[in-house]
Design a protein around this motif. Structure first.
Motif, PDB file in Angstrom:
ATOM      1  N   VAL A  90       0.831  -1.213   0.000  1.00  0.00           N
ATOM      2  CA  VAL A  90       0.000   0.000   0.000  1.00  0.00           C
ATOM      3  C   VAL A  90       0.861   1.257   0.000  1.00  0.00           C
ATOM      4  O   VAL A  90       0.501   2.262  -0.627  1.00  0.00           O
ATOM      5  N   ARG A  91       1.991   1.212   0.681  1.00  0.00           N
ATOM      6  CA  ARG A  91       2.885   2.375   0.668  1.00  0.00           C
ATOM      7  C   ARG A  91       3.346   2.698  -0.748  1.00  0.00           C
ATOM      8  O   ARG A  91       3.515   3.865  -1.100  1.00  0.00           O
ATOM      9  N   ALA A  92       3.551   1.672  -1.552  1.00  0.00           N
ATOM     10  CA  ALA A  92       3.989   1.886  -2.929  1.00  0.00           C
ATOM     11  C   ALA A  92       2.965   2.676  -3.724  1.00  0.00           C
ATOM     12  O   ALA A  92       3.311   3.320  -4.723  1.00  0.00           O
ATOM     13  N   LEU A  93       1.708   2.652  -3.285  1.00  0.00           N
ATOM     14  CA  LEU A  93       0.646   3.397  -3.942  1.00  0.00           C
ATOM     15  C   LEU A  93       0.252   4.624  -3.130  1.00  0.00           C
ATOM     16  O   LEU A  93      -0.874   5.124  -3.220  1.00  0.00           O
ATOM     17  N   ASP A  94       1.208   5.104  -2.338  1.00  0.00           N
ATOM     18  CA  ASP A  94       1.066   6.364  -1.589  1.00  0.00           C
ATOM     19  C   ASP A  94      -0.011   6.305  -0.503  1.00  0.00           C
ATOM     20  O   ASP A  94      -0.623   7.317  -0.160  1.00  0.00           O
ATOM     21  N   ILE A  95      -0.212   5.116   0.054  1.00  0.00           N
ATOM     22  CA  ILE A  95      -1.143   4.955   1.167  1.00  0.00           C
ATOM     23  C   ILE A  95      -0.318   4.740   2.435  1.00  0.00           C
ATOM     24  O   ILE A  95       0.410   3.751   2.543  1.00  0.00           O
ATOM     25  N   PRO A  96      -0.390   5.653   3.407  1.00  0.00           N
ATOM     26  CA  PRO A  96       0.390   5.480   4.646  1.00  0.00           C
ATOM     27  C   PRO A  96       0.004   4.192   5.361  1.00  0.00           C
ATOM     28  O   PRO A  96      -1.164   3.801   5.390  1.00  0.00           O
ATOM     29  N   SER A  97       1.005   3.535   5.940  1.00  0.00           N
ATOM     30  CA  SER A  97       0.731   2.287   6.656  1.00  0.00           C
ATOM     31  C   SER A  97       1.645   2.142   7.859  1.00  0.00           C
ATOM     32  O   SER A  97       2.731   2.725   7.909  1.00  0.00           O
ATOM     33  N   ARG A  98       1.190   1.343   8.809  1.00  0.00           N
ATOM     34  CA  ARG A  98       1.985   0.959   9.970  1.00  0.00           C
ATOM     35  C   ARG A  98       1.710  -0.513  10.265  1.00  0.00           C
ATOM     36  O   ARG A  98       0.751  -1.090   9.762  1.00  0.00           O
ATOM     37  N   PHE A 122      -1.561 -16.432  20.801  1.00  0.00           N
ATOM     38  CA  PHE A 122      -0.517 -16.241  19.805  1.00  0.00           C
ATOM     39  C   PHE A 122      -0.061 -14.789  19.762  1.00  0.00           C
ATOM     40  O   PHE A 122      -0.876 -13.865  19.905  1.00  0.00           O
ATOM     41  N   PHE A 123       1.204 -14.572  19.504  1.00  0.00           N
ATOM     42  CA  PHE A 123       1.722 -13.260  19.132  1.00  0.00           C
ATOM     43  C   PHE A 123       1.294 -13.029  17.686  1.00  0.00           C
ATOM     44  O   PHE A 123       1.515 -13.873  16.820  1.00  0.00           O
ATOM     45  N   HIS A 124       0.683 -11.888  17.405  1.00  0.00           N
ATOM     46  CA  HIS A 124      -0.021 -11.676  16.137  1.00  0.00           C
ATOM     47  C   HIS A 124       0.372 -10.349  15.503  1.00  0.00           C
ATOM     48  O   HIS A 124       0.610  -9.358  16.203  1.00  0.00           O
ATOM     49  N   GLY A 125       0.454 -10.349  14.170  1.00  0.00           N
ATOM     50  CA  GLY A 125       0.765  -9.124  13.444  1.00  0.00           C
ATOM     51  C   GLY A 125      -0.315  -8.790  12.429  1.00  0.00           C
ATOM     52  O   GLY A 125      -0.900  -9.684  11.808  1.00  0.00           O
ATOM     53  N   LEU A 126      -0.597  -7.509  12.291  1.00  0.00           N
ATOM     54  CA  LEU A 126      -1.535  -7.015  11.292  1.00  0.00           C
ATOM     55  C   LEU A 126      -1.060  -5.653  10.810  1.00  0.00           C
ATOM     56  O   LEU A 126       0.032  -5.201  11.193  1.00  0.00           O
ATOM     57  N   ALA A 127      -1.833  -5.008   9.965  1.00  0.00           N
ATOM     58  CA  ALA A 127      -1.433  -3.714   9.420  1.00  0.00           C
ATOM     59  C   ALA A 127      -2.499  -2.662   9.722  1.00  0.00           C
ATOM     60  O   ALA A 127      -3.636  -2.994  10.098  1.00  0.00           O
ATOM     61  N   GLN A 128      -2.101  -1.423   9.514  1.00  0.00           N
ATOM     62  CA  GLN A 128      -2.979  -0.283   9.717  1.00  0.00           C
ATOM     63  C   GLN A 128      -2.745   0.658   8.538  1.00  0.00           C
ATOM     64  O   GLN A 128      -1.601   0.953   8.194  1.00  0.00           O
ATOM     65  N   VAL A 129      -3.821   1.088   7.868  1.00  0.00           N
ATOM     66  CA  VAL A 129      -3.683   1.968   6.704  1.00  0.00           C
ATOM     67  C   VAL A 129      -4.479   3.246   6.934  1.00  0.00           C
ATOM     68  O   VAL A 129      -5.510   3.242   7.617  1.00  0.00           O
ATOM     69  N   TYR A 130      -3.972   4.333   6.359  1.00  0.00           N
ATOM     70  CA  TYR A 130      -4.627   5.638   6.521  1.00  0.00           C
ATOM     71  C   TYR A 130      -5.448   5.925   5.276  1.00  0.00           C
ATOM     72  O   TYR A 130      -4.903   6.167   4.199  1.00  0.00           O
ATOM     73  N   LEU A 131      -6.776   5.864   5.425  1.00  0.00           N
ATOM     74  CA  LEU A 131      -7.694   6.067   4.308  1.00  0.00           C
ATOM     75  C   LEU A 131      -8.802   7.038   4.706  1.00  0.00           C
ATOM     76  O   LEU A 131      -9.369   6.922   5.800  1.00  0.00           O
ATOM     77  N   LYS A 137      -7.600  -0.642  10.556  1.00  0.00           N
ATOM     78  CA  LYS A 137      -6.812  -1.872  10.695  1.00  0.00           C
ATOM     79  C   LYS A 137      -7.193  -2.874   9.607  1.00  0.00           C
ATOM     80  O   LYS A 137      -8.370  -2.989   9.236  1.00  0.00           O
ATOM     81  N   ALA A 138      -6.194  -3.585   9.114  1.00  0.00           N
ATOM     82  CA  ALA A 138      -6.405  -4.579   8.071  1.00  0.00           C
ATOM     83  C   ALA A 138      -5.611  -5.833   8.400  1.00  0.00           C
ATOM     84  O   ALA A 138      -4.431  -5.746   8.738  1.00  0.00           O
ATOM     85  N   THR A 139      -6.253  -6.996   8.285  1.00  0.00           N
ATOM     86  CA  THR A 139      -5.629  -8.270   8.646  1.00  0.00           C
ATOM     87  C   THR A 139      -5.747  -9.249   7.480  1.00  0.00           C
ATOM     88  O   THR A 139      -6.594 -10.147   7.484  1.00  0.00           O
ATOM     89  N   PRO A 140      -4.894  -9.106   6.458  1.00  0.00           N
ATOM     90  CA  PRO A 140      -4.975  -9.993   5.284  1.00  0.00           C
ATOM     91  C   PRO A 140      -4.204 -11.287   5.508  1.00  0.00           C
ATOM     92  O   PRO A 140      -3.231 -11.595   4.812  1.00  0.00           O
ATOM     93  N   VAL A 141      -4.636 -12.071   6.469  1.00  0.00           N
ATOM     94  CA  VAL A 141      -3.804 -13.173   6.968  1.00  0.00           C
ATOM     95  C   VAL A 141      -4.319 -14.549   6.545  1.00  0.00           C
ATOM     96  O   VAL A 141      -3.668 -15.267   5.797  1.00  0.00           O
ATOM     97  N   PHE A 142      -5.505 -14.954   7.027  1.00  0.00           N
ATOM     98  CA  PHE A 142      -5.981 -16.319   6.782  1.00  0.00           C
ATOM     99  C   PHE A 142      -6.640 -16.399   5.404  1.00  0.00           C
ATOM    100  O   PHE A 142      -7.718 -15.837   5.195  1.00  0.00           O
ATOM    101  N   ASN A 143      -6.017 -17.111   4.491  1.00  0.00           N
ATOM    102  CA  ASN A 143      -6.542 -17.185   3.129  1.00  0.00           C
ATOM    103  C   ASN A 143      -7.818 -18.031   3.068  1.00  0.00           C
ATOM    104  O   ASN A 143      -8.119 -18.833   3.951  1.00  0.00           O
ATOM    105  N   LYS A 144      -8.563 -17.818   1.982  1.00  0.00           N
ATOM    106  CA  LYS A 144      -9.905 -18.391   1.842  1.00  0.00           C
ATOM    107  C   LYS A 144      -9.903 -19.916   1.936  1.00  0.00           C
ATOM    108  O   LYS A 144     -10.747 -20.502   2.610  1.00  0.00           O
TER     109      LYS A 144
END
Length: 225
Positions: A90-98, A122-131, A137-144
């Motif tokens: 997302v940063r590559a498309l000028d969307i701030p993220s953490r 579990f210790f868990h990681g996810l992302a945060q985007v500024y829109l 918050k966005a969690t693109p983790v467990f696939n379909k």
């Protein structure tokens, strides 16, 4: 605030979106790089969630292994890998993220994985985007496919509300967040690896920079047996 947001669109050692691997991933994931940011953030979410397979075994937790480009090359990883790739893309498309880290009670786990982890926390990681003027918050983790094997619903993302509490049954239950470790501008590698070693030492290989190998989480689901 603008200066801070600009900082959060830059590449980093881990969010290495200037690499050919991440650029090619983006080209295949989004229909139009010039589309509005919410549209692109959603398209990238599903590309990471379903295009990068969720696998906990034999995962590389070295500094190179947690780079976004490495995750694209291997097309697999777990929450720490997939969240970093999403934050980079997302940063590559000028969307701030953490990146955001926490302790969660995870319901997508096999008995073998629970044994390695030492329980269902579990210790868990996810992302945060500024829109649209706010952090989401966005969690693109467990696939379909994996969710289907474990009898769980997928976690969706609409770009406006948090994609955070993964549903795990038809009765309305969801993943529980127990501890929030905060948001970070880049992968805080020393913190991540120290936490993994402290909380999940049995889950790591002998080097301490990778997870135990052998088997696939998909094969350990009830539906796969």
């Amino acid at each position: 605030m603008t200066a801070d947001l600009n900082q959060l669109t830059r590449p980093t050692a881990f969010l290495d979106y200037e690499s050919d691997e991440v650029q090619n991933f983006i080209d295949h994931a989004v229909k139009d790089r010039s589309a509005d940011k919410t549209t692109n953030a959603i398209e990238l979410y599903y590309a990471v969630r379903d295009g990068i397979f969720y696998e906990v075994y034999g995962a590389d937790l070295s500094p190179d292994g947690l780079k976004a480009s490495h995750t694209v090359r291997t097309t697999s990883g777990f929450c720490l890998h997939k969240s970093a790739l999403y934050a980079a893309a997302v940063r590559a498309l000028d969307i701030p993220s953490r990146l955001v880290y926490g302790d969660v009670r995870n319901h997508l786990a096999s008995p073998r994985l629970i044994d390695h982890i030492g329980g269902d926390v579990f210790f868990h990681g996810l992302a945060q985007v500024y829109l649209n003027g706010k952090w989401v918050k966005a969690t693109p983790v467990f696939n379909k496919m994996l969710c289907k094997l474990y009898g769980m619903e997928t976690l969706e993302f609409d770009g406006t509300s948090d994609s955070l509490y993964h549903p795990y049954n038809d009765g309305g239950g969801s993943m529980e967040f127990l501890v929030d470790h905060g948001a970070f501008d880049d992968v805080p590698y020393d913190f991540v690896i120290a936490t993994m070693r402290a909380k999940h030492s049995k889950f790591l290989d002998n080097s301490g920079t990778g997870t135990v190998s052998g088997g696939r989480l998909a094969d350990e689901s009830v539906l796969a047996q």
